[in-house]
Design an enzyme around this catalytic site. Structure first.
Site, PDB file in Angstrom:
ATOM      1  CG  ASN A   7      42.346  43.304  36.594  1.00 15.50           C
ATOM      2  OD1 ASN A   7      43.182  43.160  35.700  1.00 15.50           O
ATOM      3  ND2 ASN A   7      42.266  42.491  37.639  1.00 15.50           N
ATOM      4  NE  ARG A 235      49.774  31.506  39.136  1.00 16.63           N
ATOM      5  CZ  ARG A 235      49.308  32.636  39.663  1.00 16.63           C
ATOM      6  NH1 ARG A 235      49.654  33.018  40.879  1.00 16.63           N
ATOM      7  NH2 ARG A 235      48.492  33.379  38.965  1.00 16.63           N
ATOM      8  CD  GLU A 379      43.898  42.846  44.627  1.00 15.61           C
ATOM      9  OE1 GLU A 379      42.936  42.062  44.730  1.00 15.61           O
ATOM     10  OE2 GLU A 379      44.955  42.542  44.075  1.00 15.61           O
TER      11      GLU A 379
END
Ligand code: ADP
Length: 393
Positions: A7, A235, A379
């Site tokens: 990643n 966020r 993931e």
């Protein structure tokens, strides 16, 4: 077969080396502050964590150190023992519905998609190019965060905005965290032996809810970008866009500055006035801090809003699953969410819900109308599995 799951961010590179098909994690680590002063890396191996400061001019330096460290640790004896590299890519637009082997055409397509993910796709591409230079003959696979959500209906992904924006510029809901939502969907299929209707709550620092039917995403809370949906660490989640020009004029800020506030200075950090980290907010909530009580109640309410909405969309739900940093570790958030669903006869087994710390477990009471589970996400494993499957076909 040893597969690297990678990643790459703009100044970081995370990796996990996994043995497949055994699914055994051999070693993992992070390179940070690449291209910035004070760069360092950490490697976790055999229960030990090694941290070293080292100049990392660019991602290529990081890749070289990573591979040389594997040799030094006697995990591999030559670079050839890395059978494949799987790269996390944030945006596959509507072009990629599943993972693909990376060739020149894929790189060109991902470049074309940069306007849709201007921060992430370029960084992901730097990661791919760095590995390609050092391991030119090793097969590489791209695993897209958006791919799992490509099964959504048009009615779910269109916005009620000028249609030409969709046709000309690809303005639509894409959804993110797809690799995690797919991992949970597959894990549940493995566990149950059949597909069930699932609402998966991936709640970490970033957070999204996904409605899954027949193993496919039919709706998700993030949208054109990851700012939409539930309240996150920093966020804002869903808001009225009309407030943007108003705040721009009140604070004499540019559009970019207000967007930075909405992405980085909002969410739980803003509501609590304390921290974006749920652990801090929970501690203050337990001590009856009024702002943290409001923050947590709003956070929970928003998740419940999506669960109720997706329950209608799915015409009934079999399983609600919790995953990611908050979903796997926070007894309190799970309890508050489930208690708000009591009107639907969803019931918690309080004992089963406590102290799980990321263990796979059922946490609903025996007579709950919907079963509730904690399912730790992975993931990195999903990326490595896709890589393994694609390079062995
Ligand atoms: P990311 O979106 O960055 O991948 P993670 O899924 O790793 O995030 O989640 C990180 C977040 O999980 C932390 O910011 C923190 O808010 C939350 N978290 C981690 N451990 C706990 C815990 N024990 N209790 C509550 N929240 C936790």
């Amino acid at each position: 077969m040893k597969i690297l799951s990678v990643n790459a961010g703009s100044s970081s590179l995370k990796f996990t080396l996994i043995e497949l098909p055994e699914q055994e994690v051999i070693v993992s680590g992070t390179f940070e502050k690449i291209g910035i002063s004070g760069s360092f890396y950490t490697i976790k191996y055999n229960g030990e964590k090694i941290k070293k400061e080292s100049e990392l001019k660019d991602h290529k330096d990081a890749v070289k150190i990573l591979l040389d460290s594997l040799i030094e640790l006697k995990i591999i004896s030559s670079y050839d023992e890395i059978s494949g590299v799987g790269h996390r890519l944030v945006h596959g637009g509507d072009k990629y519905t599943e993972s693909v082997v990376i060739d020149d055409d894929v790189i060109k397509e991902v470049e074309k998609l940069i306007p849709l993910a201007p921060l992430h796709n370029p960084a992901n591409l730097v990661g791919i190019r760095s590995f390609k230079e050092i391991l030119p003959n090793t097969p590489m696979v791209a695993v897209f965060d958006t791919a799992f959500h490509q099964t959504m209906d048009k009615e779910e992904y269109l916005y009620a905005v000028p249609y030409s924006w969709y046709e000309k510029y690809g303005v639509r809901r894409y959804g993110f965290h797809g690799t995690s939502h797919r991992y949970i969907s597959e894990k549940m299929f493995e566990y149950l032996g059949e597909h069930k209707k699932i609402i998966n709550c991936h709640i970490g620092n970033g957070a999204s809810i996904c409605a899954i039917k027949d193993g496919k995403s039919i709706a998700t809370s993030m949208g054109f970008t990851p700012i939409a949906g539930v309240i996150m660490g920093t966020r804002c989640g869903d808001i009225d866009l009309g407030l943007i020009p108003y705040v721009m004029s009140c604070e004499n800020k540019t559009f970019e500055e207000v967007m930075t506030d909405l992405n980085k200075n909002s969410g739980m950090a803003a509501l609590s006035g304390l921290s974006s980290d749920m652990r801090d907010v929970e501690d203050a909530y337990m001590q009856k801090d009024p702002r943290c009580i409001t923050a947590i109640n709003m956070y929970v309410k928003k998740i419940v809003d999506y669960i109720v909405m997706y329950n209608a969309l799915l015409e009934g739900t079999d399983y609600i699953t919790f995953t990611a940093g908050v979903g796997e570790n926070s007894d309190i958030i799970r309890e508050l969410v489930i208690k708000r669903l009591a009107f639907m006869n969803v019931k918690l087994n309080e004992e089963a819900n406590t102290g799980l710390r990321g263990k796979f477990a059922q946490i609903s009471a025996g007579d709950s109308s919907i079963k509730v589970m904690v399912v730790p996400t992975d993931e990195e494993l999903m990326i490595a599995k896709d890589t393994y499957n694609l390079i062995n076909n």
